[in-house]
Design an enzyme around this catalytic site. Sequence first.
Site, short mmCIF file in Angstrom:
data_model
loop_
_atom_site.label_atom_id
_atom_site.label_comp_id
_atom_site.label_asym_id
_atom_site.label_seq_id
_atom_site.Cartn_x
_atom_site.Cartn_y
_atom_site.Cartn_z
N ASP A 123 1.01 -1.23 0.39
CA ASP A 123 -0.01 0.64 -0.51
C ASP A 123 1.03 0.91 -0.05
O ASP A 123 1.52 1.42 1.17
CB ASP A 123 -1.24 -0.26 1.57
CG ASP A 123 -2.73 1.10 1.18
OD1 ASP A 123 -1.79 1.68 0.55
OD2 ASP A 123 -2.69 0.98 1.83
N ARG A 125 -0.50 4.08 -0.48
CA ARG A 125 -1.44 5.06 -0.57
C ARG A 125 -0.68 6.52 1.20
O ARG A 125 -0.27 6.04 1.95
CB ARG A 125 -2.21 5.34 0.20
CG ARG A 125 -3.33 4.92 -1.07
CD ARG A 125 -4.85 3.87 -0.59
NE ARG A 125 -4.03 3.02 -0.22
CZ ARG A 125 -6.00 1.98 0.09
NH1 ARG A 125 -6.82 2.18 -0.04
NH2 ARG A 125 -5.42 1.20 0.93
#
Length: 189
Positions: A123, A125
């Site tokens: 991930d 983000r």
Amino acid sequence: MKAVEQSQTAILPTKYGTFNIQAFKDDLGKEHLAIFTDNLPEAPIVRVHSECLTGDALGSLKCDCGEQLHAAMELIAKEGGMIIYHRQEGRNIGLLNKVNAYALQDKGFDTVAANHQLGFQADERTYEIVEFILEHFGIKKLRLLTNNPKKIESLKNIEIIERIPLQIASNPHNEGYLQTKKEQMGHLL
């Protein structure tokens, strides 16, 4: 966070109800959306929805993203709140790399392993723009509509008074994806 460009607010009628919409352009040039109801409650329901073109617009069954977005819109239209449409496609690896990850998944890699094969973390983000948008609207506490513990942890300056699960039934195309999110990424499924 550097200067954030903001649009005016406009009305967005949808099949779920009428919302207001405002765009925010971050210092990297990504444009995020706040989709919100009139008269936000003191502690509104907020969904930080990460962009998923394949799920949100094309109806992909490989994920649960589009169904999560639509369920969030339906709930928020009834109860009041906000969806922050977080423009970080493919957990922030971009559409091209997401399609490459899909191709690896077609060969048997799970969603995390596919990202690793492409040289990315599971991930990628970040959530600075989310906090900026919440502060812009004066939201100091909220009810977070999520299954992702990373989203809970990312909102350091906001009081989360409740986590509301967003459970979507699995299908034969996303069972493994959801299991990987639960087992390897800690999603609360």
